[in-house]
Design an enzyme around this catalytic site. Structure first.
Site, PDB file in Angstrom:
ATOM      1  CD  GLN A 133      -1.634 -12.483  -0.637  1.00  0.00           C
ATOM      2  OE1 GLN A 133      -1.671 -12.136   0.537  1.00  0.00           O
ATOM      3  NE2 GLN A 133      -2.699 -12.560  -1.398  1.00  0.00           N
ATOM      4  CD  GLU A 251      -5.323 -12.503   1.422  1.00  0.00           C
ATOM      5  OE1 GLU A 251      -5.644 -12.368   0.220  1.00  0.00           O
ATOM      6  OE2 GLU A 251      -4.496 -11.787   1.987  1.00  0.00           O
ATOM      7  CD  GLU A 385     -15.116  -0.224   2.077  1.00  0.00           C
ATOM      8  OE1 GLU A 385     -13.995  -0.771   1.988  1.00  0.00           O
ATOM      9  OE2 GLU A 385     -15.501   0.363   3.102  1.00  0.00           O
TER      10      GLU A 385
HETATM   11  C1  LIG Z   1      -2.022  -5.132   7.474  1.00  0.00           C
HETATM   12  C2  LIG Z   1      -2.043  -5.377   5.995  1.00  0.00           C
HETATM   13  C3  LIG Z   1      -1.367  -6.472   5.467  1.00  0.00           C
HETATM   14  C4  LIG Z   1      -1.367  -6.688   4.094  1.00  0.00           C
HETATM   15  N1  LIG Z   1      -0.638  -7.762   3.609  1.00  0.00           N
HETATM   16  C5  LIG Z   1      -0.570  -7.959   2.274  1.00  0.00           C
HETATM   17  C6  LIG Z   1       0.239  -9.013   1.743  1.00  0.00           C
HETATM   18  O1  LIG Z   1       0.883  -9.779   2.477  1.00  0.00           O
HETATM   19  N2  LIG Z   1       0.322  -9.142   0.402  1.00  0.00           N
HETATM   20  C7  LIG Z   1      -0.362  -8.339  -0.454  1.00  0.00           C
HETATM   21  O2  LIG Z   1      -0.250  -8.553  -1.660  1.00  0.00           O
HETATM   22  N3  LIG Z   1      -1.141  -7.321   0.014  1.00  0.00           N
HETATM   23  C8  LIG Z   1      -1.247  -7.110   1.352  1.00  0.00           C
HETATM   24  N4  LIG Z   1      -2.024  -6.080   1.849  1.00  0.00           N
HETATM   25  C9  LIG Z   1      -2.665  -5.169   0.905  1.00  0.00           C
HETATM   26  C10 LIG Z   1      -4.179  -5.279   0.829  1.00  0.00           C
HETATM   27  O3  LIG Z   1      -4.569  -6.447   0.157  1.00  0.00           O
HETATM   28  C11 LIG Z   1      -4.658  -4.023   0.114  1.00  0.00           C
HETATM   29  O4  LIG Z   1      -4.341  -2.915   0.937  1.00  0.00           O
HETATM   30  C12 LIG Z   1      -6.156  -4.048  -0.149  1.00  0.00           C
HETATM   31  O5  LIG Z   1      -6.464  -5.019  -1.106  1.00  0.00           O
HETATM   32  C13 LIG Z   1      -6.687  -2.664  -0.618  1.00  0.00           C
HETATM   33  O6  LIG Z   1      -5.917  -2.165  -1.644  1.00  0.00           O
HETATM   34  P1  LIG Z   1      -5.356  -0.655  -1.585  1.00  0.00           P
HETATM   35  O7  LIG Z   1      -4.653  -0.482  -0.293  1.00  0.00           O
HETATM   36  O8  LIG Z   1      -4.587  -0.419  -2.848  1.00  0.00           O
HETATM   37  O9  LIG Z   1      -6.650   0.264  -1.565  1.00  0.00           O
HETATM   38  P2  LIG Z   1      -7.577   0.672  -2.792  1.00  0.00           P
HETATM   39  O10 LIG Z   1      -7.856  -0.532  -3.637  1.00  0.00           O
HETATM   40  O11 LIG Z   1      -6.979   1.845  -3.475  1.00  0.00           O
HETATM   41  O12 LIG Z   1      -8.909   1.076  -2.059  1.00  0.00           O
HETATM   42  C14 LIG Z   1      -9.094   2.372  -1.450  1.00  0.00           C
HETATM   43  C15 LIG Z   1     -10.514   2.455  -0.950  1.00  0.00           C
HETATM   44  O13 LIG Z   1     -11.425   2.362  -2.063  1.00  0.00           O
HETATM   45  C16 LIG Z   1     -12.358   1.305  -1.875  1.00  0.00           C
HETATM   46  N5  LIG Z   1     -12.625   0.636  -3.135  1.00  0.00           N
HETATM   47  C17 LIG Z   1     -11.700   0.272  -4.079  1.00  0.00           C
HETATM   48  N6  LIG Z   1     -12.315  -0.338  -5.104  1.00  0.00           N
HETATM   49  C18 LIG Z   1     -13.645  -0.378  -4.804  1.00  0.00           C
HETATM   50  C19 LIG Z   1     -14.794  -0.902  -5.470  1.00  0.00           C
HETATM   51  N7  LIG Z   1     -14.692  -1.511  -6.649  1.00  0.00           N
HETATM   52  N8  LIG Z   1     -15.985  -0.781  -4.837  1.00  0.00           N
HETATM   53  C20 LIG Z   1     -16.101  -0.176  -3.630  1.00  0.00           C
HETATM   54  N9  LIG Z   1     -15.052   0.353  -2.969  1.00  0.00           N
HETATM   55  C21 LIG Z   1     -13.849   0.241  -3.539  1.00  0.00           C
HETATM   56  C22 LIG Z   1     -11.651   0.348  -0.912  1.00  0.00           C
HETATM   57  O14 LIG Z   1     -12.588  -0.447  -0.222  1.00  0.00           O
HETATM   58  C23 LIG Z   1     -10.905   1.303  -0.009  1.00  0.00           C
HETATM   59  O15 LIG Z   1     -11.763   1.803   0.983  1.00  0.00           O
HETATM   60  C24 LIG Z   1      -2.054  -5.824   3.225  1.00  0.00           C
HETATM   61  C25 LIG Z   1      -2.759  -4.725   3.750  1.00  0.00           C
HETATM   62  C26 LIG Z   1      -2.751  -4.492   5.116  1.00  0.00           C
HETATM   63  C27 LIG Z   1      -3.497  -3.303   5.653  1.00  0.00           C
END
Ligand SMILES: Cc1cc2nc3c(=O)[nH]c(=O)nc-3n(C[C@H](O)[C@H](O)[C@H](O)COP(=O)(O)OP(=O)(O)OC[C@H]3O[C@@H](n4cnc5c(N)ncnc54)[C@H](O)[C@@H]3O)c2cc1C
Length: 416
Positions: A133, A251, A385
């Site tokens: 994905q 998902e 969150e």
């Molecule tokens: C083990 C693992 C596997 C993954 N596999 C995939 C994959 O196969 N494909 C893929 O596309 N992605 C994948 N991901 C990515 C995952 O979907 C993202 O890490 C996740 O959506 C969070 O995005 P970010 O890391 O950019 O954090 P951010 O979006 O930058 O968030 C940082 C912090 O801010 C908080 N936050 C952000 N926005 C808000 C809001 N509006 N309200 C309250 N709090 C908020 C979040 O909860 C978090 O604590 C994977 C992640 C992990 C850890």
């Protein structure tokens, strides 16, 4: 309560109504199962052949239409299928192709053409083609609709440039679910288009990212002038957000919505560790009992949600499962390492770099490894969150967050 309790009576639904199904449908599924197991004994049939036969019998996903791996029946009956096949020792590729099963298949069914469904569903189910994905980017995770990877049309093809990140199993995948920006001059949700991309094609580069466990289940993926035929676009140009929503809703259920046998899975590990590490305090006993009850409530809630769901994309109840599953896993493994005392602080291996061929959302290895892996549960598939935001807005009807960039063209939204 003991880990040795026979879970079988709880693994089997008590009645077809529990699965949202009629007795006739239940009988139909059981007859198809008996025929499958008679004609393709699991011990004697190669995995891909068994799964191909299971797909052809309509027992891959019973709610899918006939000819597409299903029988057009209630999704609740899937519990019957999984339990019977597990009991028979049948092979399963769900772990190795977790994104294929949980996300690609329902997305292709909901948005793919007949030709795309014919091409992709069967080899996906047999495990011959693994999926990944490609949503998250360095600047777009929770706000995935803000993504930057560009796809520009060139005749019957699209040319893709950009970077994805945290892409689970990109290193084993043959196909990727890709969301890219095709129109930067409209608001962010409206300028996206959804593609299936050949991960073995020219211009696709996959680089491992090492996790806290020492392993690299996920990767960075770079696209440099990657060409995708327009026939591999899913749904209309500009409909990418709608298609992505189907993937994301599925998902959440795929990650947290399983209906394992009672006392199995993660809570079973806690009970095993309990048995191996006496003496314990009353406070620890209470922690274990509370977690066991919560695991059982989560399991029954998922069972009820599955039975009530009609075929099609799951609703926001998937966020309940995802949120609860993630928080519970983390607390169960915290208890496990606490019970182990000093042993809980030692890592079971030399922390060597590995690239696993499956994603371990929960369990699957030494509990100290699982403790570290569980930290990701509240991030992957949408953070806790974000799940709370979805539940607040879509289930409880609370006011939404202010969204200043909602109506601005994406190209005018300030970015760092
Ligand atoms: C083990 C693992 C596997 C993954 N596999 C995939 C994959 O196969 N494909 C893929 O596309 N992605 C994948 N991901 C990515 C995952 O979907 C993202 O890490 C996740 O959506 C969070 O995005 P970010 O890391 O950019 O954090 P951010 O979006 O930058 O968030 C940082 C912090 O801010 C908080 N936050 C952000 N926005 C808000 C809001 N509006 N309200 C309250 N709090 C908020 C979040 O909860 C978090 O604590 C994977 C992640 C992990 C850890």
């Amino acid at each position: 309560m003991s880990a040795a309790d026979d879970p079988a009576p709880f693994d089997r639904p008590t009645s077809p109504a529990d699965q949202g199904a009629s007795s006739a449908d239940d009988a139909l599924v059981r007859k198809a199962l008996a025929t499958l197991l008679r004609d393709h004994p699991p011990g004697e049939t190669p995995t891909a052949a068994f799964l191909g036969a299971r797909f052809d019998a309509g027992l891959a996903w019973v709610s899918f239409p006939p000819g597409r791996g299903g029988m057009g029946l209630s999704p609740g009956l899937q519990t019957v299928v999984e339990a019977e096949l597990r009991r028979a020792g049948a092979p399963n590729e769900a772990d190795r192709n977790v994104i294929g099963y949980g996300m690609a298949a329902p997305t292709i069914l909901a948005h793919g053409t007949e030709a795309q469904q014919d091409r992709f569903l069967r080899p996906l189910f047999t495990g011959e083609e693994i999926w990944c994905q490609l949503f998250s980017e360095p600047g777009a995770g929770s706000d995935v609709a803000g993504l930057s990877t560009r796809a520009v049309r060139d005749g019957d093809e699209w040319v893709v440039n950009g970077q994805k990140v945290w892409t689970t199993l990109a290193h084993t995948a043959r196909w990727g679910l890709l969301v890219a920006r095709t129109d930067p001059d409209v608001p962010k949700h409206r300028g996206l288009t959804y593609f299936v991309v050949d991960m073995h094609g020219p211009g696709v580069e996959v680089r491992p990212l090492r996790q806290i466990t020492g392993e690299a289940e996920f990767n960075e993926v770079f696209f440099s002038d990657v060409r995708i035929p327009d026939t591999d676009r899913l749904d209309a140009v500009g409909a990418g957000w709608r298609v992505a929503t189907t993937t994301l809703m599925n998902e959440r259920v795929a990650i947290g919505g399983g209906v394992p046998a009672r006392s199995s899975g993660v809570i079973q590990e806690a009970m095993r560790v309990w048995g191996e590490t006496p003496p314990h305090t009353d406070a620890q006993r209470e922690r274990l009992m509370r977690l066991w009850v919560e695991a059982e409530v989560a399991r029954l809630t998922n069972m009820r949600a599955r039975a009530m769901r009609r075929a099609g994309t799951p609703g926001p109840e998937g966020s309940v499962a995802k949120l609860k599953g993630a928080e519970l896993n983390k607390r169960v493994y915290e208890l496990c390492v606490d019970l182990m005392g000093m042993q809980g602080t030692l890592f079971p291996t030399h922390y060597e770099m590995r690239r696993p061929d499956r994603a371990s959302f929960s369990g699957g290895a030494d509990v100290r490894h699982n403790f570290l892996r569980s930290r990701a549960n509240s991030i992957e598939g949408g953070t806790s969150e974000i799940m709370r935001n979805i539940l607040g807005e879509r289930v409880l009807g609370l006011p939404g967050e202010p969204r200043a960039d909602k109506d601005l063209p994406w190209s005018q939204v300030p970015r760092s």
